[in-house]
Design a protein around this motif. Structure first.
Motif, mmCIF file in Angstrom:
data_model
loop_
_atom_site.group_PDB
_atom_site.id
_atom_site.type_symbol
_atom_site.label_atom_id
_atom_site.label_comp_id
_atom_site.label_asym_id
_atom_site.label_seq_id
_atom_site.Cartn_x
_atom_site.Cartn_y
_atom_site.Cartn_z
ATOM 1 N N PHE A 126 0.816 -1.226 0.000
ATOM 2 C CA PHE A 126 0.000 0.000 0.000
ATOM 3 C C PHE A 126 0.852 1.280 0.000
ATOM 4 C CE2 PHE A 126 -2.354 -3.339 2.248
ATOM 5 C CZ PHE A 126 -3.454 -3.480 1.407
ATOM 6 N N GLY A 127 2.010 1.197 -0.615
ATOM 7 C CA GLY A 127 2.864 2.375 -0.742
ATOM 8 C C GLY A 127 3.835 2.594 0.392
ATOM 9 N N PHE A 128 3.928 1.625 1.320
ATOM 10 C CA PHE A 128 4.827 1.790 2.463
ATOM 11 C C PHE A 128 6.102 0.981 2.333
ATOM 12 C CE2 PHE A 128 0.639 2.879 4.232
ATOM 13 C CZ PHE A 128 0.940 4.089 4.817
ATOM 14 N N TRP A 129 6.215 0.155 1.302
ATOM 15 C CA TRP A 129 7.377 -0.714 1.202
ATOM 16 C C TRP A 129 7.958 -0.617 -0.197
ATOM 17 C CZ3 TRP A 129 10.399 -2.264 4.699
ATOM 18 C CH2 TRP A 129 11.270 -3.335 4.531
ATOM 19 N N GLY A 130 9.293 -0.543 -0.272
ATOM 20 C CA GLY A 130 9.959 -0.283 -1.542
ATOM 21 C C GLY A 130 10.411 -1.511 -2.295
ATOM 22 N N ASN A 131 9.849 -2.698 -1.972
ATOM 23 C CA ASN A 131 10.201 -3.879 -2.760
ATOM 24 C C ASN A 131 9.620 -3.794 -4.164
ATOM 25 O OD1 ASN A 131 7.557 -4.176 -1.691
ATOM 26 N ND2 ASN A 131 7.619 -6.379 -2.114
ATOM 27 N N LYS A 132 8.570 -2.981 -4.317
ATOM 28 C CA LYS A 132 8.008 -2.677 -5.634
ATOM 29 C C LYS A 132 7.866 -1.156 -5.738
ATOM 30 C CE LYS A 132 7.335 -6.927 -7.115
ATOM 31 N NZ LYS A 132 8.129 -7.581 -6.038
ATOM 32 N N GLY A 133 7.876 -0.662 -6.960
ATOM 33 C CA GLY A 133 7.760 0.781 -7.163
ATOM 34 C C GLY A 133 8.724 1.245 -8.245
ATOM 35 N N GLY A 134 9.136 2.505 -8.159
ATOM 36 C CA GLY A 134 10.000 3.065 -9.188
ATOM 37 C C GLY A 134 10.978 4.070 -8.608
ATOM 38 N N VAL A 135 12.119 4.210 -9.269
ATOM 39 C CA VAL A 135 13.099 5.251 -8.941
ATOM 40 C C VAL A 135 13.323 6.081 -10.197
ATOM 41 C CG1 VAL A 135 14.249 4.094 -7.028
ATOM 42 C CG2 VAL A 135 14.977 3.590 -9.367
ATOM 43 N N ASN A 136 13.513 7.377 -9.994
ATOM 44 C CA ASN A 136 13.549 8.310 -11.119
ATOM 45 C C ASN A 136 14.720 9.277 -10.996
ATOM 46 O OD1 ASN A 136 12.510 11.440 -11.559
ATOM 47 N ND2 ASN A 136 12.213 10.163 -13.349
ATOM 48 N N ILE A 137 15.349 9.557 -12.124
ATOM 49 C CA ILE A 137 16.307 10.657 -12.239
ATOM 50 C C ILE A 137 15.784 11.590 -13.312
ATOM 51 C CG2 ILE A 137 18.648 11.348 -12.882
ATOM 52 C CD1 ILE A 137 19.632 8.663 -11.807
ATOM 53 N N CYS A 138 15.552 12.845 -12.929
ATOM 54 C CA CYS A 138 15.105 13.866 -13.875
ATOM 55 C C CYS A 138 16.292 14.801 -14.128
ATOM 56 C CB CYS A 138 13.911 14.639 -13.310
ATOM 57 S SG CYS A 138 13.367 16.005 -14.357
ATOM 58 N N LEU A 139 16.605 15.031 -15.386
ATOM 59 C CA LEU A 139 17.746 15.874 -15.729
ATOM 60 C C LEU A 139 17.434 16.720 -16.956
ATOM 61 C CD1 LEU A 139 19.214 14.331 -18.381
ATOM 62 C CD2 LEU A 139 19.877 12.736 -16.602
ATOM 63 N N LYS A 140 18.270 17.739 -17.123
ATOM 64 C CA LYS A 140 18.233 18.527 -18.354
ATOM 65 C C LYS A 140 19.483 18.168 -19.155
ATOM 66 C CE LYS A 140 16.554 22.717 -18.609
ATOM 67 N NZ LYS A 140 16.325 24.176 -18.404
ATOM 68 N N LEU A 141 19.258 17.766 -20.393
ATOM 69 C CA LEU A 141 20.323 17.325 -21.278
ATOM 70 C C LEU A 141 20.390 18.282 -22.456
ATOM 71 C CD1 LEU A 141 22.418 15.126 -22.038
ATOM 72 C CD2 LEU A 141 20.539 13.881 -23.138
ATOM 73 N N TYR A 142 21.430 19.098 -22.491
ATOM 74 C CA TYR A 142 21.586 20.139 -23.511
ATOM 75 C C TYR A 142 20.333 21.024 -23.581
ATOM 76 C CZ TYR A 142 25.955 18.124 -25.104
ATOM 77 O OH TYR A 142 27.265 17.679 -25.172
ATOM 78 N N GLY A 143 19.728 21.253 -22.411
ATOM 79 C CA GLY A 143 18.576 22.145 -22.321
ATOM 80 C C GLY A 143 17.230 21.463 -22.421
ATOM 81 N N TYR A 144 17.191 20.153 -22.658
ATOM 82 C CA TYR A 144 15.931 19.416 -22.802
ATOM 83 C C TYR A 144 15.670 18.589 -21.551
ATOM 84 C CZ TYR A 144 16.252 20.581 -27.777
ATOM 85 O OH TYR A 144 16.345 21.251 -28.978
ATOM 86 N N TYR A 145 14.389 18.486 -21.176
ATOM 87 C CA TYR A 145 14.002 17.720 -19.993
ATOM 88 C C TYR A 145 13.916 16.236 -20.336
ATOM 89 C CZ TYR A 145 12.900 21.953 -17.367
ATOM 90 O OH TYR A 145 12.984 23.148 -16.702
ATOM 91 N N VAL A 146 14.620 15.413 -19.541
ATOM 92 C CA VAL A 146 14.625 13.963 -19.720
ATOM 93 C C VAL A 146 14.334 13.321 -18.367
ATOM 94 C CG1 VAL A 146 15.984 11.940 -20.355
ATOM 95 C CG2 VAL A 146 16.272 14.085 -21.633
ATOM 96 N N SER A 147 13.334 12.451 -18.326
ATOM 97 C CA SER A 147 13.017 11.692 -17.113
ATOM 98 C C SER A 147 13.339 10.227 -17.352
ATOM 99 C CB SER A 147 11.546 11.842 -16.718
ATOM 100 O OG SER A 147 11.345 12.992 -15.934
ATOM 101 N N ILE A 148 14.066 9.630 -16.418
ATOM 102 C CA ILE A 148 14.486 8.230 -16.521
ATOM 103 C C ILE A 148 13.888 7.475 -15.342
ATOM 104 C CG2 ILE A 148 16.464 6.678 -16.618
ATOM 105 C CD1 ILE A 148 18.125 9.156 -17.524
ATOM 106 N N ILE A 149 13.127 6.416 -15.633
ATOM 107 C CA ILE A 149 12.403 5.687 -14.587
ATOM 108 C C ILE A 149 12.737 4.201 -14.686
ATOM 109 C CG2 ILE A 149 10.152 5.118 -13.606
ATOM 110 C CD1 ILE A 149 9.079 7.659 -15.030
ATOM 111 N N ASN A 150 13.228 3.651 -13.584
ATOM 112 C CA ASN A 150 13.450 2.207 -13.442
ATOM 113 C C ASN A 150 12.424 1.695 -12.444
ATOM 114 O OD1 ASN A 150 14.484 -0.421 -13.079
ATOM 115 N ND2 ASN A 150 15.992 0.288 -11.577
ATOM 116 N N CYS A 151 11.638 0.679 -12.824
ATOM 117 C CA CYS A 151 10.578 0.242 -11.913
ATOM 118 C C CYS A 151 10.476 -1.279 -11.846
ATOM 119 C CB CYS A 151 9.235 0.854 -12.308
ATOM 120 S SG CYS A 151 8.546 0.218 -13.828
ATOM 121 N N HIS A 152 9.831 -1.731 -10.803
ATOM 122 C CA HIS A 152 9.529 -3.149 -10.579
ATOM 123 C C HIS A 152 8.053 -3.230 -10.200
ATOM 124 C CE1 HIS A 152 10.951 -7.200 -8.621
ATOM 125 N NE2 HIS A 152 10.124 -7.362 -9.634
ATOM 126 N N LEU A 153 7.252 -3.791 -11.095
ATOM 127 C CA LEU A 153 5.805 -3.846 -10.906
ATOM 128 C C LEU A 153 5.381 -5.188 -10.325
ATOM 129 C CD1 LEU A 153 4.632 -2.073 -14.217
ATOM 130 C CD2 LEU A 153 5.105 -1.066 -11.972
#
Length: 424
Positions: A126-153
């Motif tokens: 119910f959202g309290f445990w991180g065995n499942k979910g996603g991790v994200n890195i949001c960055l600007k690459l040469y001025g453009y927004y890029v979101s990178i998401i690794n997840c386990h469903l």
């Protein structure tokens, strides 16, 4: 401290970046001795600029987590040891229990990569445990927004609705809550990958295995839960994926190439996937999606599994992309230069200048780093160094110098008496 005023460079017409994305459920195992195939290090035709690596089910026992908190985890250390001699630097990382996301880039790109945020979104229990979910890195690459998401469903064929709910939840929770950062759906690129756990519906175990044996994947694609969901969900349909021309990557007996022979006999499935979404431009005067912006395009060059690795019950999957951009940012915020001949026995002088919009901080610093070079490709073997300006407010490298050499210190010793012998 002296300053310099470099000539403003000509605006570039475009730049192509080669990005290699890896996803692997490693089932709590340690790195194998050789990951050259996974990282495509033996492919002479590739000249990669970035690595994006997502792992699932890292060892997250109490002792392992305590050790990884005090020291670098073994997988991060392994990738750094392999990639550092090839001029790659770890740009950012984020971990949530068994999930790990790493981004590496060639050092010359660092002044044009700005880390916006890193996030962890647990969805287990119910959202309290991180065995499942996603991790994200949001960055600007040469001025453009890029979101990178690794997840386990969530796993199992019957939990497809729950997987789709978690997909929406992870996506919704990515927004960083800052007025100057657009909604994630307005980012120029979303890379979404991981152990998505989608399964093959309807067909029985024998039919699926026979289809795999005969390399007849067409019928299996039609019953793949992710493909079915993309046909039904308008948002999910905006995420693209390469063709599944490789065998299902789950579930194998460890240390073998045999699909599950345990009592459970799990049905094979393409659980490990790499998706991407480009921002869509609206038509003038309407909200109807159009093609992506011509100044930012992504093309898939390779989408494969790496069947040679047997440490896990999953096979790793990689995707290699060419990203073509017309840089919005093409001048580093800081220009660094070393002054004169540097030696280890004299004071040194650094000159730098900044763009008018750069906000410095008392916590900014300049570091000196050794450049690792691949002696197989570059005959130069003398040590070379870089100056990097780190911006505390941007949490990123704002400027980097060209490589240069430092003359070693020379000490004169009398050995034997009366003869001066240089000692380095």
């Amino acid at each position: 401290m002296a300053t310099v005023n470099p000539r403003r460079p000509t605006e570039p017409s475009g730049r192509k970046l080669s990005i290699h994305v890896v996803t692997w459920n490693i089932a709590s195992e340690a790195p194998p001795l050789d990951l050259n195939d996974l990282l495509q290090l033996n492919n002479q035709n590739l000249n990669l600029d970035m690595y994006v690596i997502g792992l699932q089910e890292m060892n997250c026992g109490i002792m392992s987590l305590l050790s990884d908190t005090a020291f670098e985890d073994p997988w991060s250390s392994f990738f750094m040891e392999v990639l550092s001699p090839l001029s790659f630097i770890k740009v950012s990382s984020v971990r949530m229990q068994g999930l790990l996301l790493l981004v590496f880039a060639k050092y010359q790109h660092l002044p044009f990569i700005q880390i916006i945020s890193t996030k962890s979104i647990p969805t287990g229990f119910f959202g309290f445990w991180g065995n499942k979910g996603g991790v994200n890195i949001c960055l600007k690459l040469y001025g453009y927004y890029v979101s990178i998401i690794n997840c386990h469903l969530p796993p199992h064929v019957a939990n497809n609705d729950q997987r789709l709910e978690h997909f929406d939840q992870i996506l919704e929770m990515q927004n960083v809550g800052r007025h100057d950062i657009p909604n994630i759906l307005d980012h120029d690129l979303i890379l979404w990958f991981g152990d998505l756990n989608f399964r093959i519906e309807d067909f029985g175990l024998h039919f699926v295995r026979e289809s795999i044996k005969n390399r007849c994947y067409t019928d299996l694609w039609q019953k793949d839960q992710l493909n079915i969901a993309k046909r039904q969900d308008p948002l999910l349909r905006e995420f693209q994926e390469g063709p599944l021309r490789f065998p299902p990557t789950y579930k194998f007996d460890k240390n073998s190439d045999n699909y599950d022979t345990s009592e459970k006999k799990r049905k094979p499935a393409w659980t490990d996937r790499i998706l991407w979404r480009l921002k869509r431009q609206p038509h003038a005067g309407s909200y109807t999606p159009k093609l992506p912006a011509p100044n930012f395009s992504l093309s898939l060059k390779s989408y494969i599994s790496h069947m040679m690795y047997t440490i896990s019950d999953h096979k790793p999957v990689s995707g290699t992309f060419d990203l073509e951009v017309k840089p919005v940012v093409f001048i580093p915020m800081i220009t660094l230069m070393h002054e004169g001949l540097w030696t280890t026995e004299n004071d040194i002088l650094i000159s730098y200048s900044s763009t008018p919009d750069f906000l410095s901080s008392p916590w900014d610093w300049i570091g000196l780093y050794k450049v690792y070079i691949n002696v197989n490709n570059i005959p130069e073997t003398e040590d070379q160094f870089l100056l990097c300006y780190y911006s505390n407010s941007l949490q990123s490298v704002a400027g980097i110098s060209n490589p240069f050499k430092i003359q070693p210190r020379v000490i004169l010793q009398e050995d034997p008496p009366g003869e001066a012998q240089p000692q380095i």
